[in-house]
Write an enzyme that holds these catalytic residues in place. Structure first.
Site, PDB file in Angstrom:
ATOM      1  N   THR A 291     -19.632  16.067  -7.040  1.00  0.00           N
ATOM      2  CA  THR A 291     -20.729  16.642  -7.835  1.00  0.00           C
ATOM      3  C   THR A 291     -21.648  17.385  -6.878  1.00  0.00           C
ATOM      4  O   THR A 291     -21.805  16.983  -5.730  1.00  0.00           O
ATOM      5  CB  THR A 291     -21.502  15.495  -8.534  1.00  0.00           C
ATOM      6  OG1 THR A 291     -20.661  14.972  -9.546  1.00  0.00           O
ATOM      7  CG2 THR A 291     -22.813  15.962  -9.145  1.00  0.00           C
TER       8      THR A 291
ATOM      9  N   ARG B  10     -17.564  12.375 -23.152  1.00  0.00           N
ATOM     10  CA  ARG B  10     -18.464  11.553 -22.327  1.00  0.00           C
ATOM     11  C   ARG B  10     -19.496  12.448 -21.612  1.00  0.00           C
ATOM     12  O   ARG B  10     -19.167  13.490 -21.068  1.00  0.00           O
ATOM     13  CB  ARG B  10     -17.645  10.765 -21.307  1.00  0.00           C
ATOM     14  CG  ARG B  10     -18.477   9.915 -20.334  1.00  0.00           C
ATOM     15  CD  ARG B  10     -18.709  10.619 -19.025  1.00  0.00           C
ATOM     16  NE  ARG B  10     -19.364   9.752 -18.024  1.00  0.00           N
ATOM     17  CZ  ARG B  10     -19.838  10.197 -16.878  1.00  0.00           C
ATOM     18  NH1 ARG B  10     -19.745  11.460 -16.554  1.00  0.00           N
ATOM     19  NH2 ARG B  10     -20.420   9.366 -16.027  1.00  0.00           N
TER      20      ARG B  10
ATOM     21  N   ASP C  88     -24.972  11.508 -16.134  1.00  0.00           N
ATOM     22  CA  ASP C  88     -26.391  11.665 -15.813  1.00  0.00           C
ATOM     23  C   ASP C  88     -26.769  13.083 -15.418  1.00  0.00           C
ATOM     24  O   ASP C  88     -27.925  13.479 -15.546  1.00  0.00           O
ATOM     25  CB  ASP C  88     -26.765  10.731 -14.659  1.00  0.00           C
ATOM     26  CG  ASP C  88     -25.974  11.051 -13.389  1.00  0.00           C
ATOM     27  OD1 ASP C  88     -24.749  11.277 -13.496  1.00  0.00           O
ATOM     28  OD2 ASP C  88     -26.576  11.100 -12.304  1.00  0.00           O
TER      29      ASP C  88
HETATM   30  N1  ASP Z   1     -22.897  11.560 -11.640  1.00  0.00           N
HETATM   31  C1  ASP Z   1     -21.716  12.237 -12.084  1.00  0.00           C
HETATM   32  C2  ASP Z   1     -21.379  11.757 -13.466  1.00  0.00           C
HETATM   33  O1  ASP Z   1     -21.416  10.602 -13.727  1.00  0.00           O
HETATM   34  C3  ASP Z   1     -20.528  12.056 -11.192  1.00  0.00           C
HETATM   35  C4  ASP Z   1     -20.786  12.141  -9.706  1.00  0.00           C
HETATM   36  O2  ASP Z   1     -21.918  12.358  -9.288  1.00  0.00           O
HETATM   37  O3  ASP Z   1     -19.816  11.988  -8.922  1.00  0.00           O
HETATM   38  O4  ASP Z   1     -21.034  12.553 -14.279  1.00  0.00           O
END
Ligand code: ASP
Length: 302
Positions: A165, A193, A196
């Site tokens: 991310t 889905r 955050d």
């Molecule tokens: N926070 C991101 C999510 O849950 C994934 C990540 O940061 O790796 O969509």
């Protein structure tokens, strides 16, 4: 350390970067940091700098955002992004988009051209087409590495905590903060889905009275813990130092909820923090004097 004015992250997780890929990671992160800093030097807003840097990371197959995004359980890609101004708390967010090449650009357009903060799926894409943002077919996002991760996740029948991310935070010449985050989410996530990253106050937050924050990690826990907003609140209302506030939330409160990750955070004084509870957090920053620092293997993880 001099005053930090711009920083990025490239995700948290447990996978080490293979030595032959290390230079590519460094080069891509460096060009994203430079792109953000150039916008700030031109007196552009922090939000413009955040968008410019995140676009470069979205266009790179190395990161789990834009090209190279992870797969959902039905082998598609659903992308999330958000962006926020610290000056007036304006924010834009898109979630579950499947054909937008650069979701961060669409999130930015939400601020200027929509009365809403957040649009999902089909509605977000319709808005994107009206705004003339670049659209692509799903195969654009494909990468063999993420495909293999999907197959592995299915064999283990679960989600994987995937690296990559991306996020950016900025302090512009007018001393305004900004933050943005973009992601493909979690490998093998259910269709529909939402994590955050597009949620203001969970994965992204910026408030001149507190901090700019971009988060990465297990989204469900960052949402339940209102991670970015809690870090801001500790600074804004309790006068905590940025370092203490960010590590309290990331290293103490979120692990209790059952998830790990990391954040980058910046205040108006140019103080920067990058705590993580995951094994690793890719991040880098630049000072006002153009000193660039990139850390692919930070110490101190638990
Ligand atoms: N926070 C991101 C999510 O849950 C994934 C990540 O940061 O790796 O969509």
């Amino acid at each position: 350390m001099g005053k930090v004015v711009f920083a990025i992250h490239g995700g948290a997780g447990s996978i080490d970067i293979p030595p032959e890929k290390e230079q590519e990671y460094r080069d891509t992160m460096r060009s994203a940091i430079r792109a953000g800093k150039e916008r700030l030097d031109k007196n552009d807003s922090g939000v413009a700098a955040v968008e410019a840097a995140i676009r470069i990371l979205e266009d790179s197959v190395l990161f789990n955002a834009g090209k190279g995004a992870v797969f959902t359980t039905d082998a598609s890609h659903e992308l999330d992004a958000s962006i926020m101004y610290g000056e007036n708390l304006q924010a834009g967010s898109v979630t579950g988009v499947k054909h937008i090449k650069n979701p961060i650009t669409l999130a930015h357009k939400m601020i200027n051209n929509s009365p809403h903060v957040m649009l999902a799926g089909e509605g977000a894409e319709k808005f994107g087409m009206e705004q003339g943002v670049e659209t692509v077919t799903q195969d654009y996002f494909y990468s063999n590495r993420r495909w293999q991760s999907l197959l592995e996740a299915k064999n283990e029948s679960g989600e994987q905590n995937e690296f990559g991310t991306v996020g950016a935070i900025a302090l512009d010449k007018n001393e305004n903060l900004a933050a943005g985050t973009s992601t493909g989410g979690l490998t093998n996530k259910a269709v529909g889905r939402i994590g955050d990253s597009p949620i203001i106050g969970a994965g992204t937050y910026a408030n001149n009275e507190g901090v700019a924050v971009s988060a990465t990690g297990k989204g469900e826990v960052f949402m339940r813990g209102t991670a970015a907003s809690d870090i801001n609140a500790l600074v804004q209302y309790q006068n905590w130092s940025i370092e203490n506030a960010a590590s309290e939330v990331v290293q103490k409160r979120l692990p209790v909820l059952g998830g790990t990750g990391g954040v980058i955070a910046l205040n108006r004084q140019g103080q920067f923090a990058s705590p993580h509870s995951s094994q690793n957090l890719l991040y880098g920053y630049v000072t006002e004097d153009d000193e660039i620092f990139i850390d692919l293997f930070p110490d101190g993880a638990i």
